[in-house]
Design a protein around this motif. Structure first.
Motif, PDB file in Angstrom:
ATOM      1  N   TRP A 270     -49.881  -8.850  43.356  1.00 43.87           N
ATOM      2  CA  TRP A 270     -48.928  -7.813  42.962  1.00 43.87           C
ATOM      3  C   TRP A 270     -49.561  -6.761  42.070  1.00 43.87           C
ATOM      4  CZ3 TRP A 270     -47.929  -6.698  37.915  1.00 43.87           C
ATOM      5  CH2 TRP A 270     -48.330  -7.652  36.961  1.00 43.87           C
ATOM      6  N   TRP A 271     -50.473  -7.171  41.178  1.00 47.10           N
ATOM      7  CA  TRP A 271     -51.051  -6.211  40.242  1.00 47.10           C
ATOM      8  C   TRP A 271     -51.927  -5.165  40.939  1.00 47.10           C
ATOM      9  CZ3 TRP A 271     -56.246  -6.247  40.673  1.00 47.10           C
ATOM     10  CH2 TRP A 271     -56.862  -7.419  41.110  1.00 47.10           C
ATOM     11  N   SER A 272     -52.425  -5.492  42.140  1.00 40.26           N
ATOM     12  CA  SER A 272     -53.243  -4.511  42.863  1.00 40.26           C
ATOM     13  C   SER A 272     -52.421  -3.304  43.292  1.00 40.26           C
ATOM     14  CB  SER A 272     -53.895  -5.163  44.089  1.00 40.26           C
ATOM     15  OG  SER A 272     -52.903  -5.615  44.999  1.00 40.26           O
ATOM     16  N   GLY A 273     -51.099  -3.500  43.426  1.00 41.34           N
ATOM     17  CA  GLY A 273     -50.245  -2.360  43.761  1.00 41.34           C
ATOM     18  C   GLY A 273     -50.288  -1.296  42.691  1.00 41.34           C
ATOM     19  N   ALA A 274     -50.232  -1.721  41.415  1.00 43.26           N
ATOM     20  CA  ALA A 274     -50.293  -0.761  40.312  1.00 43.26           C
ATOM     21  C   ALA A 274     -51.650  -0.062  40.273  1.00 43.26           C
ATOM     22  CB  ALA A 274     -50.015  -1.472  38.993  1.00 43.26           C
ATOM     23  N   VAL A 275     -52.719  -0.843  40.442  1.00 42.46           N
ATOM     24  CA  VAL A 275     -54.067  -0.263  40.389  1.00 42.46           C
ATOM     25  C   VAL A 275     -54.264   0.750  41.510  1.00 42.46           C
ATOM     26  CG1 VAL A 275     -56.529  -0.784  40.568  1.00 42.46           C
ATOM     27  CG2 VAL A 275     -55.023  -2.300  39.257  1.00 42.46           C
ATOM     28  N   MET A 276     -53.896   0.377  42.733  1.00 42.95           N
ATOM     29  CA  MET A 276     -54.111   1.267  43.873  1.00 42.95           C
ATOM     30  C   MET A 276     -53.210   2.494  43.807  1.00 42.95           C
ATOM     31  SD  MET A 276     -56.582   0.109  45.561  1.00 42.95           S
ATOM     32  CE  MET A 276     -56.424   1.198  46.971  1.00 42.95           C
ATOM     33  N   THR A 277     -51.989   2.340  43.311  1.00 42.97           N
ATOM     34  CA  THR A 277     -51.087   3.495  43.204  1.00 42.97           C
ATOM     35  C   THR A 277     -51.672   4.549  42.272  1.00 42.97           C
ATOM     36  OG1 THR A 277     -49.118   2.165  43.644  1.00 42.97           O
ATOM     37  CG2 THR A 277     -48.795   4.252  42.482  1.00 42.97           C
ATOM     38  N   LEU A 278     -52.139   4.126  41.112  1.00 40.50           N
ATOM     39  CA  LEU A 278     -52.699   5.072  40.149  1.00 40.50           C
ATOM     40  C   LEU A 278     -54.037   5.636  40.632  1.00 40.50           C
ATOM     41  CD1 LEU A 278     -51.854   3.189  36.827  1.00 40.50           C
ATOM     42  CD2 LEU A 278     -50.634   5.111  37.865  1.00 40.50           C
ATOM     43  N   ALA A 279     -54.867   4.762  41.228  1.00 40.93           N
ATOM     44  CA  ALA A 279     -56.168   5.235  41.707  1.00 40.93           C
ATOM     45  C   ALA A 279     -56.005   6.244  42.840  1.00 40.93           C
ATOM     46  CB  ALA A 279     -57.012   4.046  42.168  1.00 40.93           C
ATOM     47  N   LEU A 280     -55.131   5.947  43.800  1.00 37.94           N
ATOM     48  CA  LEU A 280     -54.927   6.866  44.922  1.00 37.94           C
ATOM     49  C   LEU A 280     -54.251   8.154  44.474  1.00 37.94           C
ATOM     50  CD1 LEU A 280     -53.905   4.470  47.836  1.00 37.94           C
ATOM     51  CD2 LEU A 280     -55.997   5.809  47.623  1.00 37.94           C
ATOM     52  N   PHE A 281     -53.404   8.066  43.443  1.00 37.92           N
ATOM     53  CA  PHE A 281     -52.798   9.297  42.925  1.00 37.92           C
ATOM     54  C   PHE A 281     -53.878  10.213  42.360  1.00 37.92           C
ATOM     55  CE2 PHE A 281     -51.048  11.792  39.397  1.00 37.92           C
ATOM     56  CZ  PHE A 281     -50.043  12.480  40.041  1.00 37.92           C
ATOM     57  N   GLY A 282     -54.785   9.640  41.558  1.00 36.88           N
ATOM     58  CA  GLY A 282     -55.865  10.460  41.009  1.00 36.88           C
ATOM     59  C   GLY A 282     -56.749  11.047  42.091  1.00 36.88           C
ATOM     60  N   CYS A 283     -57.110  10.231  43.093  1.00 34.03           N
ATOM     61  CA  CYS A 283     -57.944  10.731  44.193  1.00 34.03           C
ATOM     62  C   CYS A 283     -57.228  11.824  44.985  1.00 34.03           C
ATOM     63  CB  CYS A 283     -58.324   9.579  45.116  1.00 34.03           C
ATOM     64  SG  CYS A 283     -59.422   8.357  44.371  1.00 34.03           S
ATOM     65  N   ALA A 284     -55.930  11.621  45.219  1.00 38.28           N
ATOM     66  CA  ALA A 284     -55.164  12.601  45.997  1.00 38.28           C
ATOM     67  C   ALA A 284     -55.073  13.932  45.266  1.00 38.28           C
ATOM     68  CB  ALA A 284     -53.764  12.058  46.276  1.00 38.28           C
ATOM     69  N   VAL A 285     -54.874  13.887  43.955  1.00 40.90           N
ATOM     70  CA  VAL A 285     -54.790  15.136  43.196  1.00 40.90           C
ATOM     71  C   VAL A 285     -56.119  15.885  43.234  1.00 40.90           C
ATOM     72  CG1 VAL A 285     -54.513  16.094  40.870  1.00 40.90           C
ATOM     73  CG2 VAL A 285     -52.929  14.340  41.695  1.00 40.90           C
ATOM     74  N   LEU A 286     -57.232  15.162  43.083  1.00 43.94           N
ATOM     75  CA  LEU A 286     -58.544  15.803  43.122  1.00 43.94           C
ATOM     76  C   LEU A 286     -58.823  16.411  44.493  1.00 43.94           C
ATOM     77  CD1 LEU A 286     -60.759  13.270  41.131  1.00 43.94           C
ATOM     78  CD2 LEU A 286     -59.989  15.535  40.380  1.00 43.94           C
ATOM     79  N   LEU A 287     -58.563  15.649  45.554  1.00 46.82           N
ATOM     80  CA  LEU A 287     -58.829  16.160  46.894  1.00 46.82           C
ATOM     81  C   LEU A 287     -57.879  17.293  47.264  1.00 46.82           C
ATOM     82  CD1 LEU A 287     -59.584  12.863  48.862  1.00 46.82           C
ATOM     83  CD2 LEU A 287     -61.196  14.579  48.035  1.00 46.82           C
TER      84      LEU A 287
END
Length: 383
Positions: A270-287
């Motif tokens: 379950w905790w990977s959901g939080a990590v991936m959500t925040l990580a993908l948000f940062g990557c998406a904003v940069l791209l």
């Protein structure tokens, strides 16, 4: 418009009593008093010009959406195609959602805005959700396919999400830290399988931060990403993203990019959901910033197509799914090759481009931009 009779005719001036001391003239309707609105000549108000930059961005984003959808049937067994898919899916919908949020900043619950929300979002959702359900039933020979407006299929989830996001805009505009709150909601949705699939809520909530981010943006932020330094930084950024995606392609589930499932549904803790959500948000904003940095500012040949992206988005699914149902990808295994991938990319780009053209937009206006004054009260109909 009703024009009152012109009763304010110019009267003859009274004679002056003395040349050195002219008599003070009383105000008349034709001199000092303001002219009634009904008698003023109509001034031609120029139509508000569309911003070529945003039309270009919307068109290019919708091309990426169509291209990425066309890669799905041909990327199995191709690590390169899977890598391109992962990079594109990281930012193409976030970019489109951020722009949608930016243009929703003025939304309130006034009658005119509510009417536009219903006619421009809710009505197309009902029409195309029904159309796609019938298309899947008969084109894919699936007689058991039901028409359910609570379960968006394929493309229509975006309309359901946009309706919810825009309806909650006044809430986000009044919060002190709206982006942080929306990120917290997205994180919770990433490990809460009990949310259910009604209106594709997992995806609605996990994409929510991008809409809220768009609400917070100002014109100067877009000026910032269009600087030459940002354009130069975007090149190594995308190169690193492609290298990272190539490494992660055989190791990472695509469900993280679709954002339509919880971590537990994908067999992750379950905790990977939080990590991936925040990580993908940062990557998406940069791209997304890198993508917007390279969007042309001036009027291009495709600028006019930016006004018809809703048609391209809603219609290209019939082309992609139609080709899939017809067995085009199954009968032509060479499409998995690099040459086939290029051909599929060009075909998808050309198809969605044609669907964004003004003639298609005019034909579909009765669905995507219906008048429907008959369905609203008088104060909402006057827009």
């Amino acid at each position: 418009m009703f024009h009152a009779p012109n009763v304010f005719q110019r009267a003859p001036l009274p004679p002056a009593t003395r040349e050195s001391e002219p008599r003070r003239q009383a105000p008349t309707a034709t001199t000092d008093a303001p002219e009634p609105v009904a008698n003023r000549p109509a001034r031609s108000t120029p139509a508000k010009r569309r911003d070529a930059y945003f039309d270009n961005a919307k068109y290019l984003a919708i091309v990426l959406v169509a291209v990425a959808h066309s890669w799905v049937p041909v990327m199995d067994g191709s690590r390169t195609a899977r890598s391109l898919y992962m990079v594109t899916y990281t930012f193409h919908m976030p970019a489109f959602i951020i722009i949608s949020g930016y243009f929703s900043r003025s939304f309130d619950l006034s009658p005119a805005k509510v009417k536009r929300l219903v006619t421009g979002v809710a009505v197309p959702y009902v029409v195309f959700e029904t159309a796609y359900s019938l298309f899947r039933r008969y084109a894919n020979d699936s007689p058991g396919t039901a028409i359910s407006l609570l379960e968006p299929w394929y493309l229509t989830w975006f309309l359901a999400a946009l309706f919810i996001w825009r309806l909650t805009t006044p809430v986000w505009r009044n919060l002190r830290h709206p982006l942080a709150v929306s990120l917290a909601i997205a994180v919770l949705a990433s490990f809460a399988p009990s949310i259910g699939d009604d209106l594709d809520l997992p995806r609605v909530l996990q994409f929510l931060p991008f809409f809220v981010l768009g609400l917070q943006l100002r014109p100067e932020h877009f000026q910032l990403v269009r600087r030459r330094e940002v354009r130069m930084l975007a090149l190594p950024l995308f190169a690193c993203a492609l290298l990272l995606a190539y490494w992660a392609a055989p190791r990472m589930q695509l469900g993280w990019f679709l954002r339509d499932s919880s971590a537990q549904d994908m067999g992750a803790p379950w905790w990977s959901g939080a990590v991936m959500t925040l990580a993908l948000f940062g990557c998406a904003v940069l791209l997304t910033a890198g993508f917007l940095a390279w969007v042309p500012r001036r009027h291009m040949w495709f600028t006019v197509l930016g006004a018809g992206t809703i048609c391209g988005y809603l219609l290209h699914g019939f082309l992609v799914k139609g080709a899939d149902y017809a067995g085009v990808f199954d009968r032509n295994e060479w499409l998995v090759s690099p040459t086939g991938l290029v051909l599929v990319t060009l075909a998808a780009s050309a198809g969605v481009t044609l669907l964004c053209t003004p003639p298609v937009r005019r034909v579909l206006r009765c669905v995507t931009e219906p008048d429907m004054n008959w369905a609203f009260r008088r104060d909402a109909a006057r827009i």
